[in-house]
Design a protein around this motif. Structure first.
Motif, PDB file in Angstrom:
ATOM      1  N   ALA A  40       7.809 -23.159  11.824  1.00  0.00           N
ATOM      2  CA  ALA A  40       6.576 -23.872  11.498  1.00  0.00           C
ATOM      3  C   ALA A  40       5.964 -24.488  12.756  1.00  0.00           C
ATOM      4  O   ALA A  40       4.742 -24.443  12.951  1.00  0.00           O
ATOM      5  CB  ALA A  40       6.860 -24.952  10.452  1.00  0.00           C
ATOM      6  N   ALA A  72       1.802 -26.695   8.295  1.00  0.00           N
ATOM      7  CA  ALA A  72       2.896 -25.815   7.872  1.00  0.00           C
ATOM      8  C   ALA A  72       4.070 -26.690   7.455  1.00  0.00           C
ATOM      9  O   ALA A  72       4.399 -27.667   8.132  1.00  0.00           O
ATOM     10  CB  ALA A  72       3.308 -24.867   8.991  1.00  0.00           C
ATOM     11  N   ALA A  98       8.192 -27.113   6.270  1.00  0.00           N
ATOM     12  CA  ALA A  98       9.555 -26.579   6.301  1.00  0.00           C
ATOM     13  C   ALA A  98      10.354 -27.306   5.232  1.00  0.00           C
ATOM     14  O   ALA A  98      10.276 -28.536   5.126  1.00  0.00           O
ATOM     15  CB  ALA A  98      10.193 -26.778   7.666  1.00  0.00           C
TER      16      ALA A  98
END
Length: 344
Positions: A118, A130, A132
């Motif tokens: 990410a 993004a 994770a």
């Protein structure tokens, strides 16, 4: 910029929001007060442990989005994985989010793997936000990898207790500390450990190699960091890691292991400590990242370690490969950090 196996970010992305959800055992541990949510019913009202794990992950991602004041459609992708076959806990979780999903399997190394990927996508300008995420569930993992709980088998002293929980972090190009300054993706290493109840020994050599490669690539020294965290080596694996590093001329005085932080081995019946894909994920999101944001720590290295066997390969008598991925995290940008001979 890349040096060896290490990617150095010239414009480090930020972890703008993060959350950790735990279960009953985690609520009894030393980090209980740091979790965003603790759920006493480890079934979450579901009929199976596997469905319950998806609920843990869903609650966690929802909490991270809420803390970041974001809607799910703001995420360009979610990098997620777990220990269930075909990463079904994560996949079933993502049914409820209209967001691109990239499923990962790195076993217990999944959080650092997803976090690193990410960070690369965000730093490269390919994504604005993004996430994770990684999760695990004690009952689901025991049923899949060892023996069903109904069997009542005795656990060995080297065994570890799989964390029931999930951790999620959202990365963006800017947003203040914590900053992701570097990523070292690990290589698979197999030292012929075959005991499925001794994951720490299987993963320690991979952790040792990733740490050595990072320091060789960057020229950094262990004393530049407040702490070096490994994912879930537990007592046995931690002891072996420190021995291996000492033999390589790199003794660590500031090492901590997430599997020994999430539980109290003296007060809780967890044998060698915690493990599972949710182990390093929850400790990262409830302990490490908050400490960096609040300035209680300045720089850390964070590794998630994974044992890459399956229930099939174990029954076939295969040994257990290991891998470890490393993230360098800081409360300051590189130009703000003074280090001995200068600034990287």
């Amino acid at each position: 910029m890349r040096k060896g196996d290490t990617i150095l970010f010239e414009a480090p992305p930020s972890a703008v929001a993060y959350a950790a959800v735990g279960g009953k055992k985690e609520a009894e541990g030393p980090l209980a007060d740091a979790f965003d949510m603790l759920i006493a019913d480890t079934l979450c009202g579901e009929k199976t442990w596997e469905k319950a794990e998806s609920d843990f992950a869903r609650y966690c991602l929802e909490a991270a989005l809420k803390k970041g004041r974001l809607q799910a459609d703001a995420l360009d992708a979610v990098f997620a994985g777990d220990l269930q076959c075909q990463c079904t806990a994560s996949a079933y979780t993502m049914r409820g989010f209209d967001t691109p999903y990239l499923g990962l399997y790195g076993a217990c190394s999944t959080m650092a793997e997803g976090f690193g990927l990410a960070a690369c996508m965000v730093a490269g300008g390919h994504m604005q936000y993004a996430a994770a995420m990684s999760s695990s569930h004690f009952c689901a993992a025991e049923r899949q990898f060892r023996t069903p709980l109904d069997y009542g088998g005795k656990r060995t002293p080297t065994a570890q207790w799989t964390v029931t929980g999930a951790g999620a972090a959202i990365l963006a190009p800017a947003g203040g500390p914590p900053y992701v300054r570097a990523v070292t993706f690990g290589r698979v290493r197999d030292y012929n450990v075959t005991d499925i109840n001794n994951m720490g020994a299987a993963m320690a050599p991979a952790a040792c190699e990733t740490i050595l490669r990072y320091f060789a690539d960057t020229g950094e020294k262990p004393e530049h960091f407040d702490a070096i965290f490994t994912g879930d080596l537990g007592f046995v694996g931690r002891t072996l890691l420190l021995q291996l590093l000492k033999e390589e001329g790199l003794p660590l005085e500031n090492h901590q292991d997430c599997g020994l932080l999430v539980y109290d081995r003296d007060a809780q019946n967890v044998q060698a400590g915690g493990s599972g894909a949710g182990c390093s994920a929850t400790v990262l999101c409830c302990h490490v990242l908050p400490a960096l944001r609040e300035g209680r720590m300045k720089r850390v290295l964070f590794l998630s370690t994974g044992a890459l066997m399956s229930q099939t390969t174990f029954l076939q008598g295969e040994s257990i490969p290991g891998v470890a991925h490393l993230i360098e995290l800081s409360s300051e940008l590189p130009e703000e950090t003074e280090k001995g001979g200068g600034v990287r």
